[in-house]
Scaffold this active site. Structure first.
Site, PDB file in Angstrom:
ATOM      1  N   ASP A  57       0.537   3.771   2.277  1.00  0.00           N
ATOM      2  CA  ASP A  57       0.425   4.369   3.762  1.00  0.00           C
ATOM      3  C   ASP A  57      -0.885   5.456   3.481  1.00  0.00           C
ATOM      4  O   ASP A  57      -1.733   5.184   2.623  1.00  0.00           O
ATOM      5  CB  ASP A  57       1.703   5.055   4.224  1.00  0.00           C
ATOM      6  CG  ASP A  57       1.711   4.903   5.687  1.00  0.00           C
ATOM      7  OD1 ASP A  57       1.104   3.976   6.387  1.00  0.00           O
ATOM      8  OD2 ASP A  57       1.910   6.091   6.116  1.00  0.00           O
ATOM      9  N   ASP A  98       0.696  -1.188   0.222  1.00  0.00           N
ATOM     10  CA  ASP A  98       0.078  -0.109   0.099  1.00  0.00           C
ATOM     11  C   ASP A  98       0.858   1.244   0.104  1.00  0.00           C
ATOM     12  O   ASP A  98       2.063   1.175   0.216  1.00  0.00           O
ATOM     13  CB  ASP A  98      -0.815   0.032   1.337  1.00  0.00           C
ATOM     14  CG  ASP A  98       0.024  -0.060   2.588  1.00  0.00           C
ATOM     15  OD1 ASP A  98       0.326  -1.216   3.058  1.00  0.00           O
ATOM     16  OD2 ASP A  98       0.444   1.089   3.001  1.00  0.00           O
TER      17      ASP A  98
HETATM   18  N1  ADE Z   1       2.421  -2.839   6.633  1.00  0.00           N
HETATM   19  C1  ADE Z   1       1.929  -2.895   5.337  1.00  0.00           C
HETATM   20  N2  ADE Z   1       1.757  -1.469   5.364  1.00  0.00           N
HETATM   21  C2  ADE Z   1       1.900  -0.906   6.268  1.00  0.00           C
HETATM   22  C3  ADE Z   1       1.770   0.535   6.619  1.00  0.00           C
HETATM   23  N3  ADE Z   1       1.320   1.412   5.807  1.00  0.00           N
HETATM   24  N4  ADE Z   1       2.131   1.012   7.985  1.00  0.00           N
HETATM   25  C4  ADE Z   1       2.648   0.131   8.655  1.00  0.00           C
HETATM   26  N5  ADE Z   1       2.954  -1.206   8.522  1.00  0.00           N
HETATM   27  C5  ADE Z   1       2.485  -1.859   7.428  1.00  0.00           C
END
Ligand code: ADE
Length: 273
Positions: free
Chosen positions: A212, A210
């Protein structure tokens, strides 16, 4: 001459690896308590392997609760020489897109509720983690992932956060714009520091799931989005693992980067008479 023994610590979505000869789940006890789960041992392409599901099978340990010291100690007791972390992460860079792998080479440790050292109380040591990952092991991960057709970014800074909540928008922007972090996750610290204290070579393969919360076109991160990307990533992760034995000698040679001699100049406590 020692044998190479490669351990894979699998993060969210990776709870086993396939194709092991003489596969067996074994229990290992440590002075730091029980590891996250039993450890799967066996051989792959003639090389000894171990696999540990970081969150336990069934995903029962949160990132804060993972018994990092027990995990690294258990691998050391099994004779492991090389540890490869495979874990999910969020991305702070447009070019590091979901589905890509980042071979991490630096960390910013923002965790605060975890035991971070094997040392203290009677034996004080300060190992260097200026270069926290092993380039030799990272090379093998990069080569294997590229041969499996995976898009790989070599080098990147991983911000390790405590969690379990994801970052606020302000944090996400600060890590990306001001701190220079490339990816974010909740588990590589203190694991990488403990591997160095245990004189194990350590490489981290972060699988992007992703963007974030900073990305204006992608909204906030949630678990369903992570799971959807993870399903594809987990298969790619397993494909990368399959290629590793052919790239790492079955006969262990000294690490050219001295990961396996990290304690030589690190212990301050005088030897007991
Ligand atoms: N693991 C996978 N995506 C994450 C994110 N955006 N922040 C922290 N840990 C994660």
């Amino acid at each position: 001459m020692r044998n190479t023994k490669i351990a894979v610590i699998g993060g969210s979505g990776i709870y086993d690896i396939d194709g092991l000869d003489a596969a067996e789940w074994v229990s290992v006890d440590t002075p730091w308590g029980a590891p996250s789960d039993q450890i799967l041992t066996g051989r792959l392409g003639g090389v000894d392997m171990a696999f540990l599901p970081r969150h336990g099978r069934g995903h029962v340990h949160s990132p804060t609760e993972v018994p990092y010291r027990a995990n690294i100690d258990a691998l050391k007791r099994l004779g492991v020489t090389d540890v490869i972390s495979v874990s999910a992460c969020g991305s702070f860079r447009e070019a590091m897109a979901p589905g890509h792998f980042v071979i991490v080479d630096q960390f910013i440790d923002r965790t605060f509720a975890r035991e971070k050292s094997f040392f203290g109380t009677g034996c004080v040591a300060h190992v260097s983690v200026a270069h926290p990952t092993c380039p030799r092991l990272s090379d093998a991960c990069e080569t294997s992932a590229r041969s499996a057709g995976i898009t790989v970014h070599r080098g990147g800074t991983y911000l390790a956060m405590e969690g379990p909540q994801f970052s606020t928008l302000a944090e996400s922007k600060m890590y990306r714009e001001h701190w220079g972090a490339d990816v974010i996750g909740m588990t590589n610290m203190p694991e990488a520091k403990l591997a160095r204290e245990a004189e194990l070579c350590y490489a981290s393969v972060a699988m992007v799931t992703d963007y974030d919360s900073w990305h204006p076109e992608h909204g906030e991160v949630d678990v369903s989005q992570i799971i959807a990307t993870l399903m594809g990533n987990a298969d790619k992760g397993r494909a990368m693992v399959k290629g590793l034995p052919a790239l790492l000698n079955a006969e262990r040679v000294d690490c050219p980067h001295s990961c396996d001699r990290a304690l030589e100049n690190a212990i301050l406590t005088a030897p007991q008479a």
